[in-house]
Each structure stands twice: as C-alpha cells, then as structure tokens.
Design an enzyme around this catalytic site. Structure first.
Site, mmCIF file in Angstrom:
data_model
loop_
_atom_site.group_PDB
_atom_site.id
_atom_site.type_symbol
_atom_site.label_atom_id
_atom_site.label_comp_id
_atom_site.label_asym_id
_atom_site.label_seq_id
_atom_site.Cartn_x
_atom_site.Cartn_y
_atom_site.Cartn_z
ATOM 1 N N ASN A 9 0.870 -1.184 0.000
ATOM 2 C CA ASN A 9 0.000 0.000 0.000
ATOM 3 C C ASN A 9 0.903 1.229 0.000
ATOM 4 O O ASN A 9 1.492 1.563 1.028
ATOM 5 C CB ASN A 9 -0.894 -0.019 1.247
ATOM 6 C CG ASN A 9 -1.738 1.242 1.359
ATOM 7 O OD1 ASN A 9 -1.872 2.012 0.401
ATOM 8 N ND2 ASN A 9 -2.308 1.460 2.540
ATOM 9 N N LYS A 11 0.016 4.238 -0.307
ATOM 10 C CA LYS A 11 -0.675 5.436 0.231
ATOM 11 C C LYS A 11 -0.424 6.614 -0.706
ATOM 12 O O LYS A 11 -0.282 6.420 -1.912
ATOM 13 C CB LYS A 11 -0.223 5.732 1.665
ATOM 14 C CG LYS A 11 -0.195 4.481 2.539
ATOM 15 C CD LYS A 11 0.031 4.785 3.983
ATOM 16 C CE LYS A 11 0.256 3.491 4.741
ATOM 17 N NZ LYS A 11 0.092 3.628 6.163
ATOM 18 N N HIS A 93 -9.568 1.414 4.758
ATOM 19 C CA HIS A 93 -8.284 1.594 5.448
ATOM 20 C C HIS A 93 -8.500 2.511 6.658
ATOM 21 O O HIS A 93 -9.254 3.477 6.596
ATOM 22 C CB HIS A 93 -7.237 2.197 4.502
ATOM 23 C CG HIS A 93 -5.857 2.099 5.063
ATOM 24 N ND1 HIS A 93 -5.385 2.984 6.006
ATOM 25 C CD2 HIS A 93 -4.862 1.197 4.855
ATOM 26 C CE1 HIS A 93 -4.152 2.622 6.342
ATOM 27 N NE2 HIS A 93 -3.814 1.546 5.655
ATOM 28 N N GLU A 95 -6.817 4.786 7.900
ATOM 29 C CA GLU A 95 -6.533 6.220 7.693
ATOM 30 C C GLU A 95 -7.763 6.917 7.109
ATOM 31 O O GLU A 95 -8.066 8.061 7.460
ATOM 32 C CB GLU A 95 -5.305 6.381 6.779
ATOM 33 C CG GLU A 95 -4.028 6.038 7.541
ATOM 34 C CD GLU A 95 -2.879 5.527 6.680
ATOM 35 O OE1 GLU A 95 -2.942 5.630 5.444
ATOM 36 O OE2 GLU A 95 -1.909 5.007 7.276
ATOM 37 N N GLU A 165 -5.585 -5.056 10.446
ATOM 38 C CA GLU A 165 -4.561 -4.038 10.653
ATOM 39 C C GLU A 165 -4.826 -3.313 11.968
ATOM 40 O O GLU A 165 -5.611 -2.355 12.000
ATOM 41 C CB GLU A 165 -4.591 -3.022 9.507
ATOM 42 C CG GLU A 165 -4.343 -3.618 8.154
ATOM 43 C CD GLU A 165 -3.714 -2.586 7.212
ATOM 44 O OE1 GLU A 165 -2.601 -2.846 6.742
ATOM 45 O OE2 GLU A 165 -4.318 -1.525 6.987
ATOM 46 N N GLY A 171 2.231 2.081 10.687
ATOM 47 C CA GLY A 171 3.184 3.186 10.544
ATOM 48 C C GLY A 171 3.878 3.574 11.833
ATOM 49 O O GLY A 171 4.517 4.623 11.904
ATOM 50 N N SER A 211 3.182 -2.316 10.351
ATOM 51 C CA SER A 211 4.637 -2.363 10.545
ATOM 52 C C SER A 211 5.221 -3.741 10.244
ATOM 53 O O SER A 211 6.157 -4.192 10.915
ATOM 54 C CB SER A 211 5.009 -1.896 11.960
ATOM 55 O OG SER A 211 4.587 -0.554 12.148
ATOM 56 N N GLY A 233 4.746 1.047 4.822
ATOM 57 C CA GLY A 233 6.091 1.629 4.753
ATOM 58 C C GLY A 233 7.102 0.749 4.041
ATOM 59 O O GLY A 233 7.870 1.222 3.195
HETATM 60 C C1 PEP Z 1 -0.953 0.130 5.917
HETATM 61 O O1 PEP Z 1 -0.979 1.327 5.724
HETATM 62 O O2 PEP Z 1 -1.854 -0.594 5.456
HETATM 63 C C2 PEP Z 1 0.160 -0.416 6.695
HETATM 64 C C3 PEP Z 1 0.093 -1.641 7.103
HETATM 65 O O3 PEP Z 1 1.209 0.452 6.940
HETATM 66 P P1 PEP Z 1 2.609 0.081 7.660
HETATM 67 O O4 PEP Z 1 3.084 -1.210 7.070
HETATM 68 O O5 PEP Z 1 3.502 1.232 7.309
HETATM 69 O O6 PEP Z 1 2.331 -0.028 9.104
#
Ligand code: PEP
Length: 253
Positions: A9, A11, A93, A95, A165, A171, A211, A233
């Site tokens: 992803n 983003k 998501h 966010e 998630e 993040g 993460s 990330g």
């Molecule tokens: C995400 O945004 O779906 C995600 C899992 O981000 P990260 O891996 O950066 O935590």
C-alpha cells in the site's frame, strides 16, 4: 489451502517518475511464486498497469467511491476502475476511517459497488490501542467484519480479501506479536465460518498489516490463519518489498 498474498500500500507517496521506476525495476527481478498486489495512487494506476510485466503482480487502487458514476465531483467509481481492468481495491483503510470519517455502512456500499463491477475488495479492519486496552478488540473486529461481508451472507460467491490491521501498529514501527495477530486472525476465521460456513471461510485470504517488514514477516506469515501481509512503509522501497515477497513465496512452497 493457503495461497499467500503480499499486498503493498503506497498510500499518497511517490512521484510519477519514482512510481514508474519502481515498476520497471520490478519487471527485471526474478519472478516469484506469490500473488502480489501493488495498491498505487489512482492517478498513476493505468500507466503502472500498462508498464507492469512482472509475473504474479497486479495493480490495485486504494479506495473507490460508494456511488456509481454521476455527479460526485472527485470520486473514482468502481465502474471506472473496472474500465482499466484493475482487479483489486482496498476499502476501509483505517486512515480513511479516521481522517475522512468513513463509516462501516459507507465501506459496505463501496464493497457493493466493487462487486457490481467484478473487482475484489481488500477490506481493512482493526482496533485502536484504546479499544485493545479496554477489551473491545473482538467487538470492533466483529462489527467491522459483519458489515464488510454483508453481501457475501446472501451471495457467498463474491470474493474478498480481509486485512487485519491493528491501528496502533500502522506506521508506528510497533508490530503485533505473532500471538496477538494469530489470535485475532483465528477470531476472524471463526466469525466468517459462522456466517458464511467453514468451506467458504477457508477460501478467504486473511492478511496481517501493521509495521510488517522483512524482519518480522516470516513469523507472522507462519501463523495458521495468516495468508500474507498488507505492507505500507516497507513496500515503498522495492528491495525490502521484494524480500517480503520472497518470504511469502518460501511459505507457499
Ligand atoms: C498500511 O498502511 O496498510 C500499513 C500496514 O502500513 P505500515 O506497514 O507502514 O504499518
């Protein structure tokens, strides 16, 4: 039988040039036996779709409208996504839930739009740290999940990918332990079995996100109901993403 999936992803990251460079470079890497999805910024999707020649890699979007085509300025409808032959789209998501106030109901409407146009949703669900600390995790997961699969309850032929998630892990560099992730994935599988039947539940890929990186991926991916990861990330840098693809390919073998 689990078939592992690694989904990146991006983003709202990367310039047009950087995005193209990533995909062109990935084309030259040795192909891996793992289904890979790259959820890219919508504005680049068609170019990247045309450029991508790597075996087993699909381009996806990160969001779709809950409305059909029409007077919805700025929205990208599922019908438009289908017209580019893009097969997957992330919905719900955290966010978007947090920053844009998306509700479970709107997310379910988006999923219905995707189904109308034969696009597979990647539904994100997860709890905040406060919800975890107050013992609400399973209630939150159940609520988000039941709304998200509402159309599958009447027609179980629809496809879906679910990404657990935990919001506190996204993040932040803090990953859920294998036990924490494994426990919630087990719970998701149980709920899906209750409402859709065990046979259907066994076909629904359950990804972990938060993460996840090349250091912790294997231990997470080896959990019984974890089929791979949704990677934020660590998907931005091609070599680290490719290493996670490699780990999933090894788990597939
Ligand atoms: C995400 O945004 O779906 C995600 C899992 O981000 P990260 O891996 O950066 O935590």
């Amino acid at each position: 039988m689990k078939e592992y999936i690694v989904a990146g992803n991006w983003k709202s990251n990367k310039s047009y040039l950087d995005a193209k460079g990533y995909v062109v470079k990935l084309n030259d890497y040795p192909p891996l036996d793992v289904k890979t999805i790259l959820a890219v910024p919508a504005i680049y999707a068609d170019t990247l779709f045309q450029l991508s020649k790597q075996k087993n890699v699909a381009i996806a979007l990160q969001n779709a409208s809950s409305y059909d085509d029409g007077a919805y300025t700025g929205e990208i409808s599922a019908k438009m996504i289908a017209s580019l032959a893009i097969p997957y789209c992330i919905v719900g998501h955290s966010e978007r839930r947090k920053l844009l106030g998306e509700t479970d109901e709107q997310i379910a409407d988006k999923i219905d739009q995707l189904y109308l146009h034969k696009i597979t949703p990647i539904l994100c669900i997860g709890e905040t740290m406060e919800e975890r600390n107050t013992g609400e995790t399973f209630n939150i997961i159940r609520r988000q999940l039941l709304k998200g699969v509402r159309s599958l309850i009447s027609d179980s032929s629809f496809p879906i990918i679910i990404a657990y998630e935990p919001i506190w892990a996204i993040g932040t560099g803090i990953t859920a332990t294998e036990e924490q992730a494994g426990e919630v994935h087990e719970f998701i599988f149980q709920i899906l079995s209750e409402v859709l039947g065990k046979e259907k539940a066994e076909t629904i890929p359950l990804l972990y996100g938060g993460s996840c990186n090349e250091k912790n991926a294997e231990a997470l991916f080896r959990q019984k109901h974890i089929w791979g990861g949704l990677i934020g990330g660590a998907s931005l840098e091609l070599d680290s993403f490719y290493n996670i693809m490699r780990i999933a390919a090894k788990c597939n073998a």
